[in-house]
Enzyme design. Sequence first.
Site, PDB file in Angstrom:
ATOM      1  N   HIS A 189     -11.538  -7.575 -12.120  1.00  0.00           N
ATOM      2  CA  HIS A 189     -10.408  -6.686 -12.381  1.00  0.00           C
ATOM      3  C   HIS A 189     -10.868  -5.372 -13.003  1.00  0.00           C
ATOM      4  CE1 HIS A 189      -6.465  -5.274 -13.042  1.00  0.00           C
ATOM      5  NE2 HIS A 189      -5.885  -6.373 -13.467  1.00  0.00           N
ATOM      6  N   GLU A 425      -4.866  -8.468  10.038  1.00  0.00           N
ATOM      7  CA  GLU A 425      -5.064  -8.749  11.460  1.00  0.00           C
ATOM      8  C   GLU A 425      -6.503  -8.432  11.816  1.00  0.00           C
ATOM      9  OE1 GLU A 425      -3.352  -7.518  15.893  1.00  0.00           O
ATOM     10  OE2 GLU A 425      -2.390  -6.777  14.070  1.00  0.00           O
TER      11      GLU A 425
END
Length: 479
Positions: A189, A425
Amino acid sequence: MNRKAIACSSSREDLRQELVSMKPSTVLLVSDLRLKREKLSIVHPEKIQERRSMFLSNFDQKFVHYVQKYVHFFSAPSQIPFDLIIGVHMEALSRLMVAYDFICGRLTFNSEEKRFEIDCNDEGVPLAICSSELCLQELGDITIPNPAFSQLCLTSESSNRTLEDEPLLSLQITRFKCGGYTLGTSVNHGVMDGFGLQGFARNFTCMAVKGELASVPVIDRSCLQARTPLQIKYEHEEYLDPSKSSPHLILSSIATQRNKEMWHTKMAFNNVSETHIFKSFMLSGKMLETLKTKAADDGVKQCTSFMVALAHLWRTRTISIGNMNAHDVSTVHYAVETRSRFVPPLPWEFAGNGSVSAYAKATGKELQEEPFGEIVKKLQEGSDRLTDEYLRSSIDWLELHDGVQGLENGFLASNWKHFRFGEVELRGGIKSLHGGPVVSGWEKVVLFLAHPQDHQGMQLYIGLEASHMDIFEKLIETV
């Protein structure tokens, strides 16, 4: 579209609906995903960059101990061999690391500056290939958070490793018995926030499909350096002195980060609580509109779904736990995207930490007795507080003090509803069934996620003790 493509698309949607329609209780039965690691590789950038040290802002510094994890689920590809899928991921990652050269480096502690920075040394990104004895359908509803999904992300197996040893990014591809697979991502993070992650995921997808970036990331953080001289114009009550706070009440600590001897410390939010029950609750769009109307009746002119949901949660959680006296103060922290609030604004392609924790305070009496709209106003005031001058003052404050976020009688709320991690995708028309964060299992963190069926609604993930959860379940539905 040809018949084969239509059949493939229909099959994918049928599987997604089957997984989503399962009852949430089904997920809780899956704790062991029965994985076996097949291979571990180190991926390097396609083009080697010159070694350098990269500055991390004070906002970055606060999160270097925390690893963000998220998982994408894919149905079984109909015509593409699994080895080719692995190759596509490795090739896309290798090309992507040219633009994100810091991601294949390692943290290092600058003893002179007393802060962390990134050594862009091309150590590489580990990619693990695993297999599971289960089918995807056996996981239950994959849109419901499940701590067991952390097994789908690569994590360190050694307790003796320090932050200098840990990769900033690691990937794990897990193939299931049915042919479906997952892509698990673990990111420190300290190098980027949720928006940075979203941009990284979008670029990864575009690189895998088209061989190019969707947008050029802005990786330089020097725009968030402290001012000289420091100009601290606010008290910054969102931070506490770590030396006066109990470890289990602290979210993050620059003091801990600046002390190399404490690098082995396990932060609470990386462990799953054994004394709390974690459950998901669906807040429908209709329910949120009712809460907005209730707030408007109390004088709130305009508010978001997140603000009314958080206000409802704050009040309900406080009443359910029942440990606050009338004058005890509760503090809620909630992440606010601030890229557009700086002057000049940070670009949306900024790949560092640009989301900052806002805060609101209220007494036990206020939370239980004041009109609902007054609680919403407190939250709005906390968000409105984050102006350019306040944010700059906060950076300067953190340069001088070892500040932490205290969570006594409070919690941290993180809103992931609008992050579009699920839209991945790959080449050959392979689309993800679902994508989302892996829950931390720390009871002080509450997540707001996308509702699996209602686009106007939200999913709430929370951990409470069993007796408190019984009360909460009844109150959260009451508006």
